[in-house]
Design a protein around this motif. Sequence first.
Motif, mmCIF file in Angstrom:
data_model
loop_
_atom_site.group_PDB
_atom_site.id
_atom_site.type_symbol
_atom_site.label_atom_id
_atom_site.label_comp_id
_atom_site.label_asym_id
_atom_site.label_seq_id
_atom_site.Cartn_x
_atom_site.Cartn_y
_atom_site.Cartn_z
ATOM 1 N N ARG A 147 -17.095 -34.913 -38.451
ATOM 2 C CA ARG A 147 -16.897 -34.972 -36.778
ATOM 3 C C ARG A 147 -18.186 -35.346 -36.073
ATOM 4 O O ARG A 147 -19.231 -34.678 -36.417
ATOM 5 C CB ARG A 147 -16.280 -33.734 -36.348
ATOM 6 C CG ARG A 147 -16.251 -33.520 -34.724
ATOM 7 C CD ARG A 147 -15.720 -31.917 -34.467
ATOM 8 N NE ARG A 147 -14.533 -31.781 -34.867
ATOM 9 C CZ ARG A 147 -13.215 -32.322 -34.416
ATOM 10 N NH1 ARG A 147 -13.272 -33.418 -33.471
ATOM 11 N NH2 ARG A 147 -12.087 -32.048 -34.941
ATOM 12 N N VAL A 148 -18.105 -36.354 -35.278
ATOM 13 C CA VAL A 148 -19.227 -36.559 -34.393
ATOM 14 C C VAL A 148 -19.029 -36.505 -33.179
ATOM 15 O O VAL A 148 -17.581 -36.607 -32.587
ATOM 16 C CB VAL A 148 -19.816 -38.095 -34.766
ATOM 17 C CG1 VAL A 148 -20.250 -38.145 -36.388
ATOM 18 C CG2 VAL A 148 -18.834 -38.991 -34.465
ATOM 19 N N SER A 149 -20.238 -36.265 -32.268
ATOM 20 C CA SER A 149 -19.986 -35.842 -30.838
ATOM 21 C C SER A 149 -21.263 -36.039 -30.054
ATOM 22 O O SER A 149 -22.378 -36.203 -30.817
ATOM 23 C CB SER A 149 -19.499 -34.403 -30.521
ATOM 24 O OG SER A 149 -20.205 -33.443 -30.825
ATOM 25 N N VAL A 150 -21.212 -36.138 -28.917
ATOM 26 C CA VAL A 150 -22.298 -36.345 -27.823
ATOM 27 C C VAL A 150 -22.344 -35.214 -27.068
ATOM 28 O O VAL A 150 -21.409 -34.814 -26.337
ATOM 29 C CB VAL A 150 -22.236 -37.667 -27.312
ATOM 30 C CG1 VAL A 150 -23.259 -37.888 -26.093
ATOM 31 C CG2 VAL A 150 -22.169 -38.973 -28.170
ATOM 32 N N THR A 151 -23.493 -34.750 -26.994
ATOM 33 C CA THR A 151 -23.743 -33.407 -26.040
ATOM 34 C C THR A 151 -24.746 -34.003 -25.181
ATOM 35 O O THR A 151 -25.531 -34.487 -25.265
ATOM 36 C CB THR A 151 -24.068 -32.389 -26.630
ATOM 37 O OG1 THR A 151 -25.009 -32.381 -27.596
ATOM 38 C CG2 THR A 151 -22.609 -31.897 -27.614
ATOM 39 N N SER A 152 -24.771 -33.155 -23.802
ATOM 40 C CA SER A 152 -25.973 -33.094 -22.934
ATOM 41 C C SER A 152 -27.401 -32.602 -23.580
ATOM 42 O O SER A 152 -27.009 -31.491 -24.168
ATOM 43 C CB SER A 152 -25.666 -32.588 -21.851
ATOM 44 O OG SER A 152 -24.550 -33.245 -21.056
ATOM 45 N N GLY A 153 -28.295 -33.130 -23.537
ATOM 46 C CA GLY A 153 -29.724 -32.333 -23.917
ATOM 47 C C GLY A 153 -30.362 -33.405 -24.548
ATOM 48 O O GLY A 153 -30.202 -34.693 -24.910
ATOM 49 N N GLY A 154 -31.670 -32.999 -25.253
ATOM 50 C CA GLY A 154 -32.593 -33.857 -25.903
ATOM 51 C C GLY A 154 -33.405 -34.778 -25.049
ATOM 52 O O GLY A 154 -33.386 -34.534 -23.767
ATOM 53 N N CYS A 155 -34.314 -35.313 -25.478
ATOM 54 C CA CYS A 155 -35.503 -35.992 -24.751
ATOM 55 C C CYS A 155 -34.871 -36.961 -23.842
ATOM 56 O O CYS A 155 -35.623 -37.142 -22.634
ATOM 57 C CB CYS A 155 -36.411 -36.629 -25.585
ATOM 58 S SG CYS A 155 -37.132 -35.482 -27.017
ATOM 59 N N SER A 156 -33.897 -37.768 -24.368
ATOM 60 C CA SER A 156 -33.412 -38.752 -23.645
ATOM 61 C C SER A 156 -32.177 -38.614 -22.824
ATOM 62 O O SER A 156 -31.656 -39.454 -21.933
ATOM 63 C CB SER A 156 -33.087 -40.048 -24.444
ATOM 64 O OG SER A 156 -34.455 -40.393 -25.096
ATOM 65 N N GLY A 157 -31.684 -37.300 -22.749
ATOM 66 C CA GLY A 157 -30.555 -36.882 -22.052
ATOM 67 C C GLY A 157 -29.253 -36.727 -22.732
ATOM 68 O O GLY A 157 -28.381 -35.610 -22.289
ATOM 69 N N LEU A 158 -28.841 -37.330 -23.830
ATOM 70 C CA LEU A 158 -27.748 -37.067 -24.540
ATOM 71 C C LEU A 158 -28.067 -37.077 -26.217
ATOM 72 O O LEU A 158 -28.998 -37.514 -26.669
ATOM 73 C CB LEU A 158 -26.824 -38.310 -24.470
ATOM 74 C CG LEU A 158 -26.365 -38.557 -23.045
ATOM 75 C CD1 LEU A 158 -25.505 -39.701 -23.119
ATOM 76 C CD2 LEU A 158 -25.300 -37.411 -22.696
ATOM 77 N N SER A 159 -27.393 -36.075 -26.943
ATOM 78 C CA SER A 159 -27.853 -35.773 -28.112
ATOM 79 C C SER A 159 -26.640 -35.867 -29.057
ATOM 80 O O SER A 159 -25.580 -35.908 -28.611
ATOM 81 C CB SER A 159 -28.367 -34.475 -28.274
ATOM 82 O OG SER A 159 -29.488 -34.178 -27.682
ATOM 83 N N TYR A 160 -26.778 -36.513 -30.186
ATOM 84 C CA TYR A 160 -25.751 -36.700 -31.364
ATOM 85 C C TYR A 160 -25.588 -35.391 -32.053
ATOM 86 O O TYR A 160 -26.373 -34.439 -32.210
ATOM 87 C CB TYR A 160 -26.012 -37.659 -32.438
ATOM 88 C CG TYR A 160 -26.513 -39.060 -31.764
ATOM 89 C CD1 TYR A 160 -25.343 -39.824 -31.395
ATOM 90 C CD2 TYR A 160 -27.802 -39.607 -31.617
ATOM 91 C CE1 TYR A 160 -25.461 -41.022 -30.695
ATOM 92 C CE2 TYR A 160 -28.014 -40.861 -31.350
ATOM 93 C CZ TYR A 160 -26.837 -41.699 -30.706
ATOM 94 O OH TYR A 160 -27.084 -42.870 -30.482
#
Length: 108
Positions: free
Chosen positions: A28-41
């Motif tokens: 399962r892969v997803s994208v969430t808000s966060g991280g240095c650039s705004g979106l995280s894997y």
Amino acid sequence: MLFVGDSAKERIKEIEQKDQLTKDHFVRVSVTSGGCSGLSYQMDFDNQPRPDDQVFEDNGVKIVTDLKSFLYLCNTTLEFSGGLEGKGFYFNNPNASRTCGCGESFSV
């Protein structure tokens, strides 16, 4: 479509065997808000399908994502890099306009 590179396939198969995961498990892969650039894997093994799942199979690996994440991940390839300077699993995402230095976050 989501894709799985040969290196990622080999590592996934090793993990499945080591952890004795059943055929019911998938990546399962997803994208969430966060991280240095705004979106995280996010990536994990799962065996519980969800109603909005988008299901793909590439290179003998079943890979699942939710519909919202798929909008960011369309045509992305899951890769793996090992060795001394390897970064583990990473995403080769043609939709990312910017990525951070660690490669774990991005923006579009």
